[in-house]
Scaffold this motif. Structure first.
Motif, PDB file in Angstrom:
ATOM      1  N   THR A  38       0.835  -1.202   0.000  1.00 28.56           N
ATOM      2  CA  THR A  38       0.000   0.000   0.000  1.00 28.56           C
ATOM      3  C   THR A  38       0.871   1.252   0.000  1.00 28.56           C
ATOM      4  OG1 THR A  38      -0.249  -0.098   2.412  1.00 28.56           O
ATOM      5  CG2 THR A  38      -1.949  -1.177   1.078  1.00 28.56           C
ATOM      6  N   ASP A  42       0.583   4.457  -2.549  1.00 26.98           N
ATOM      7  CA  ASP A  42       0.517   5.823  -2.047  1.00 26.98           C
ATOM      8  C   ASP A  42       1.545   6.713  -2.740  1.00 26.98           C
ATOM      9  OD1 ASP A  42      -0.336   7.805   0.186  1.00 26.98           O
ATOM     10  OD2 ASP A  42       1.843   7.711   0.427  1.00 26.98           O
ATOM     11  N   ILE A  70      -5.711   3.978   2.202  1.00 29.69           N
ATOM     12  CA  ILE A  70      -5.762   2.699   1.494  1.00 29.69           C
ATOM     13  C   ILE A  70      -6.151   1.619   2.496  1.00 29.69           C
ATOM     14  CG2 ILE A  70      -4.535   1.092   0.007  1.00 29.69           C
ATOM     15  CD1 ILE A  70      -2.725   3.342  -0.855  1.00 29.69           C
ATOM     16  N   VAL A  72      -7.823  -2.217   3.402  1.00 29.86           N
ATOM     17  CA  VAL A  72      -7.844  -3.574   2.850  1.00 29.86           C
ATOM     18  C   VAL A  72      -8.837  -4.443   3.619  1.00 29.86           C
ATOM     19  CG1 VAL A  72      -6.435  -5.589   2.284  1.00 29.86           C
ATOM     20  CG2 VAL A  72      -5.419  -3.296   2.200  1.00 29.86           C
ATOM     21  N   PRO A  81      -1.132   3.797   4.562  1.00 30.60           N
ATOM     22  CA  PRO A  81      -0.235   3.013   3.716  1.00 30.60           C
ATOM     23  C   PRO A  81       1.041   2.609   4.470  1.00 30.60           C
ATOM     24  CG  PRO A  81      -1.077   4.894   2.516  1.00 30.60           C
ATOM     25  CD  PRO A  81      -1.488   5.085   3.947  1.00 30.60           C
ATOM     26  N   LYS A  85       2.402  -3.637   4.501  1.00 30.26           N
ATOM     27  CA  LYS A  85       1.046  -4.069   4.156  1.00 30.26           C
ATOM     28  C   LYS A  85       1.023  -4.422   2.671  1.00 30.26           C
ATOM     29  CE  LYS A  85      -2.442  -2.166   6.219  1.00 30.26           C
ATOM     30  NZ  LYS A  85      -3.491  -1.185   6.595  1.00 30.26           N
ATOM     31  N   LEU A  87      -0.552  -6.409  -0.644  1.00 30.87           N
ATOM     32  CA  LEU A  87      -1.810  -6.914  -1.185  1.00 30.87           C
ATOM     33  C   LEU A  87      -1.631  -8.350  -1.671  1.00 30.87           C
ATOM     34  CD1 LEU A  87      -3.138  -3.839  -3.199  1.00 30.87           C
ATOM     35  CD2 LEU A  87      -3.555  -4.468  -0.817  1.00 30.87           C
ATOM     36  N   VAL A  93      -9.401  -3.847  -1.935  1.00 32.60           N
ATOM     37  CA  VAL A  93      -8.701  -2.667  -1.425  1.00 32.60           C
ATOM     38  C   VAL A  93      -9.453  -1.411  -1.829  1.00 32.60           C
ATOM     39  CG1 VAL A  93      -7.143  -2.675  -3.438  1.00 32.60           C
ATOM     40  CG2 VAL A  93      -6.505  -1.411  -1.368  1.00 32.60           C
ATOM     41  N   ILE A  95      -9.375   2.629  -2.100  1.00 31.28           N
ATOM     42  CA  ILE A  95      -8.449   3.757  -2.212  1.00 31.28           C
ATOM     43  C   ILE A  95      -9.265   5.038  -2.214  1.00 31.28           C
ATOM     44  CG2 ILE A  95      -6.716   4.895  -3.625  1.00 31.28           C
ATOM     45  CD1 ILE A  95      -5.849   2.192  -4.648  1.00 31.28           C
TER      46      ILE A  95
END
Length: 251
Positions: A38, A42, A70, A72, A81, A85, A87, A93, A95
């Motif tokens: 994340t 960002d 962000i 999740v 962010p 972290k 994904l 997710v 945003i």
């Protein structure tokens, strides 16, 4: 409560702020994949915003330490962010982003699947997005604000989903958050009369389980209390003398 009516010049600036933010979201959507952090998303988004000569309006807002929120899976909003972290395939997710163009703000959120996601997760994303559009069908000059709220909440709840009560949409313009507050669920009163030239950030936050949320120890990240998935969809809109104009979907 003081709700501002935007001038023609202010509206033009907000149109451009919204157009640019939509491009930012498309850049980030293209970058989402299993294995990305994340933090990387960002930084990418901030580079795009600053490349337009704009400023990310979330950065340092009330002390928020990043340019994007962000969030999740069970994180509803305001996820910070982080390099740690990462994904993963099957995650969802959200945003949330905004920028300032010549003094005027835009704000929009999207929820994306990471790789292949479950049908249940996809349905939550789709219903959350559609609830926004159900709401803005009522976003017309002469209607009342809480007609929008009721339409959003009634649609999402018809699927058995939870509609977050602790967080709401808002006015937007010279500031990121202006009057009025805009709930995503049915209210007892009609709310203010909507007038041409008002600009709102409408943002359903919908959960697959109960609507209850809690804040993590970082004092920012909001998660579902029951651990259920959550989706978020937001656009900045303009009230016109006809259909509302979605400023953050224009290209």
């Amino acid at each position: 409560m003081s709700v501002t009516i935007k001038s023609a010049h202010e509206i033009e600036l907000m149109r451009e702020a919204g157009r640019l933010l939509n491009i930012v979201h498309k850049e980030l959507e293209a970058a989402i994949r299993p294995g990305i952090s994340t933090w990387e998303l960002d930084k990418l988004g901030e580079r795009v915003i600053r490349g337009f000569g704009c400023v990310p309006n979330f950065l340092n807002y009330n002390g928020f330490p990043a340019s994007f929120c962000i969030s999740v899976n069970d994180e509803v909003v305001h996820g910070i962010p982080s390099k740690s972290k990462i994904l993963h395939e099957g995650d969802i997710v959200s945003i949330d982003a905004g920028l300032i163009y010549k003094g005027m703000h835009s704000d929009a959120a999207r929820t994306y699947g990471v790789g292949q996601i479950s049908p249940e997760a996809q349905k939550l994303i789709d219903v959350t997005k559609e609830s926004f559009f159900k709401g803005i069908e009522l976003a017309k000059d002469g209607n009342h604000l809480h007609q929008i709220s009721a339409a959003i909440g009634d649609y999402a709840e018809s699927f058995g989903y939870g509609v977050v009560r602790d967080l709401v949409g808002h006015g937007i313009g010279h500031a990121l958050h202006e009057d009025p507050q805009i709930p995503n669920f049915r209210q007892r009163n009609r709310g203010l009369r909507i007038v041409k030239g008002m600009t709102f950030a409408i943002e359903p936050m919908i959960t697959a389980g109960r609507p209850d949320v809690e804040w993590l120890d970082d004092d920012w990240t909001v998660v579902t209390e029951d651990g259920s998935l959550s989706a978020h969809y937001e656009n900045t809109i303009l009230i016109t003398d006809g259909e509302p104009e979605i400023l953050t979907l224009a290209e």
